[in-house]
Design an enzyme around this catalytic site. Structure first.
Site, PDB file in Angstrom:
ATOM      1  N   THR A  78       0.787  -1.593   0.218  1.00 39.62           N
ATOM      2  CA  THR A  78       0.259  -0.056  -0.296  1.00 39.62           C
ATOM      3  C   THR A  78       0.987   0.820   0.142  1.00 39.62           C
ATOM      4  O   THR A  78       0.127   1.929  -0.581  1.00 39.62           O
ATOM      5  CB  THR A  78      -0.611  -0.370   0.997  1.00 39.62           C
ATOM      6  OG1 THR A  78      -1.881  -1.219   1.067  1.00 39.62           O
ATOM      7  CG2 THR A  78      -1.755   1.493   0.807  1.00 39.62           C
ATOM      8  N   SER A 117       1.201  -7.639  -0.937  1.00 39.93           N
ATOM      9  CA  SER A 117       1.826  -8.808  -0.062  1.00 39.93           C
ATOM     10  C   SER A 117       1.619  -9.754   0.546  1.00 39.93           C
ATOM     11  O   SER A 117       1.447 -10.673   0.872  1.00 39.93           O
ATOM     12  CB  SER A 117       2.708  -7.319   1.294  1.00 39.93           C
ATOM     13  OG  SER A 117       1.607  -7.389   2.646  1.00 39.93           O
ATOM     14  N   THR A 143       1.655  -4.561   4.512  1.00 41.80           N
ATOM     15  CA  THR A 143       1.438  -4.586   5.411  1.00 41.80           C
ATOM     16  C   THR A 143       0.632  -5.973   6.030  1.00 41.80           C
ATOM     17  O   THR A 143       1.360  -6.119   6.956  1.00 41.80           O
ATOM     18  CB  THR A 143       0.639  -4.023   6.578  1.00 41.80           C
ATOM     19  OG1 THR A 143      -0.640  -3.688   6.164  1.00 41.80           O
ATOM     20  CG2 THR A 143       0.789  -1.649   5.948  1.00 41.80           C
ATOM     21  N   ASP A 144       0.334  -6.431   5.476  1.00 40.39           N
ATOM     22  CA  ASP A 144      -0.370  -7.562   4.774  1.00 40.39           C
ATOM     23  C   ASP A 144       0.994  -8.993   5.453  1.00 40.39           C
ATOM     24  O   ASP A 144       0.283  -9.745   6.424  1.00 40.39           O
ATOM     25  CB  ASP A 144      -0.951  -8.440   3.521  1.00 40.39           C
ATOM     26  CG  ASP A 144      -2.365  -7.351   3.906  1.00 40.39           C
ATOM     27  OD1 ASP A 144      -2.839  -6.542   4.682  1.00 40.39           O
ATOM     28  OD2 ASP A 144      -2.886  -7.249   2.720  1.00 40.39           O
TER      29      ASP A 144
HETATM   30  N1  ASP Z   1      -2.665  -5.466   0.396  1.00 43.81           N
HETATM   31  C1  ASP Z   1      -1.491  -4.510   1.139  1.00 43.81           C
HETATM   32  C2  ASP Z   1      -0.257  -5.600   0.908  1.00 43.81           C
HETATM   33  O1  ASP Z   1      -0.588  -5.861   2.439  1.00 43.81           O
HETATM   34  C3  ASP Z   1      -1.770  -3.763   2.559  1.00 43.81           C
HETATM   35  C4  ASP Z   1      -0.765  -2.860   2.747  1.00 43.81           C
HETATM   36  O2  ASP Z   1       0.220  -2.760   2.438  1.00 43.81           O
HETATM   37  O3  ASP Z   1      -1.286  -2.207   3.932  1.00 43.81           O
HETATM   38  O4  ASP Z   1       0.123  -5.271   0.038  1.00 43.81           O
END
Ligand code: ASP
Length: 319
Positions: A14, A63, A96-97
């Site tokens: 993200t 991610s 973050t995932d």
């Molecule tokens: N789906 C995203 C990822 O993990 C979520 C994020 O980065 O906050 O790439």
């Protein structure tokens, strides 16, 4: 502080996300903006690096889709950069995932006793009204440049976490990470690091990396995670064993307890040579082993991190 450089490796997430509609916080596409462009958007980054910055795109993914091939490519690039005398540390921009999983994988395979590897991320895309990525990136670079920093670390929302304990605990809140009972290692405030605990002891961190000896992703053992819950059965485990699974991590209830029907299937799987490890689905604490436990515990690792350690253990066993 020396004139060594900080290397920033981009993997997507993200932090590199954009939405068609400016200000959209959830309807965006992750992994759109290149790492060079991310760095260019952060005033003061060069100064925070206290030397030079070097950027490289290793992957460009959401991610949630992280896999062994990207982990290997990322770890190899980290190892190559860390081996250079003119590199002070590495920063990885990440989604973050699965950030906590990548942090634990890198902790397991990289030589981080002398130099830090700092993962950072964002909960809001680059096109949000208030993107958190630029500040997180600035903070991560400040941590990578900080005197004495070492180990694989995560930096988000002004907090510094160790790879073992960091965990995403919220799907939307900007302050989405936690380290449970361990707490954060410290904070980044106006570019300065304030430690609550010392950096991870160098003696607990690998001085030598293991990445060179790790098999290509296609050859990795298959390790799956199953959950014990009310009404659980052995059906999933039996199907996985028939399908040739090599290892199973169980997200157990409480202190490593497992529904009796699931437990029977796990014991049978173990007797057939499948490695089984018990973790807990509790958000905090660890499984406390007791004499006579038939299934080993994860030594405090969460289910997703225990899975990584089991994959690496099985790889080592294969030689
Ligand atoms: N789906 C995203 C990822 O993990 C979520 C994020 O980065 O906050 O790439």
């Amino acid at each position: 502080m020396s004139e060594q450089k900080i290397v920033v490796l981009g993997t997507g997430g993200t932090i590199a996300g954009t939405s068609a509609q400016a200000g959209d916080n959830i309807g965006y596409t992750a992994a759109q903006v290149g790492v060079g462009q991310l760095l260019a958007a952060v005033p003061g980054l060069q100064a925070a690096a206290r030397g030079a910055l070097w950027a490289e795109q290793v992957a460009q993914i959401d991610s949630k889709d992280m896999d062994a091939a990207v982990w290997l490519a990322l770890a190899q690039r980290c190892a190559q950069h860390l081996a250079q005398p003119d590199v002070r540390g590495v920063v990885v921009t990440h989604g973050t995932d699965t950030l906590e999983e990548t942090a634990w994988f890198l902790h397991e395979v990289l030589p981080s006793a002398a130099k830090p590897v700092v993962l950072t991320c964002a909960m809001r895309p680059a096109t949000a009204l208030a993107p958190d990525g630029p500040q997180n990136l600035l903070d991560a670079v400040a941590v990578a440049a900080a005197e004495g920093a070492r180990g694989v670390l995560a930096v988000a929302s002004g907090k510094i976490y160790g790879a073992r304990d960091v965990q995403k605990v919220h799907p939307y809140r900007v302050d989405a990470f936690h380290a449970g009972e361990a707490g954060p290692l410290g904070w980044v405030e106006e570019g300065r690091v304030r430690l609550a605990q010392d950096w991870p002891p160098a003696a607990d961190l690998p001085a030598q990396g293991a990445i060179e000896s790790i098999a290509p992703a296609a050859l990795w053992p298959r390790v799956e995670i199953v959950v014990s819950h009310a009404g659980a059965s052995g059906a999933l485990v039996n199907a996985l064993v028939r399908d040739g699974v090599d290892g199973l991590v169980v997200a157990c209830t409480g202190n490593g307890t497992v529904h009796r029907d699931l437990e029977a299937a796990l014991l049978q799987a173990q007797s057939r040579g499948v490695r089984v490890v018990r973790s807990t689905r509790c958000a905090e604490g660890r499984v406390l082993p007791k004499p006579g436990d038939a299934l080993p515990d994860s030594q405090g690792l969460s289910p997703v991190k225990a899975r990584i350690s089991l994959v690496l253990d099985l790889l080592r066993q294969r030689g």
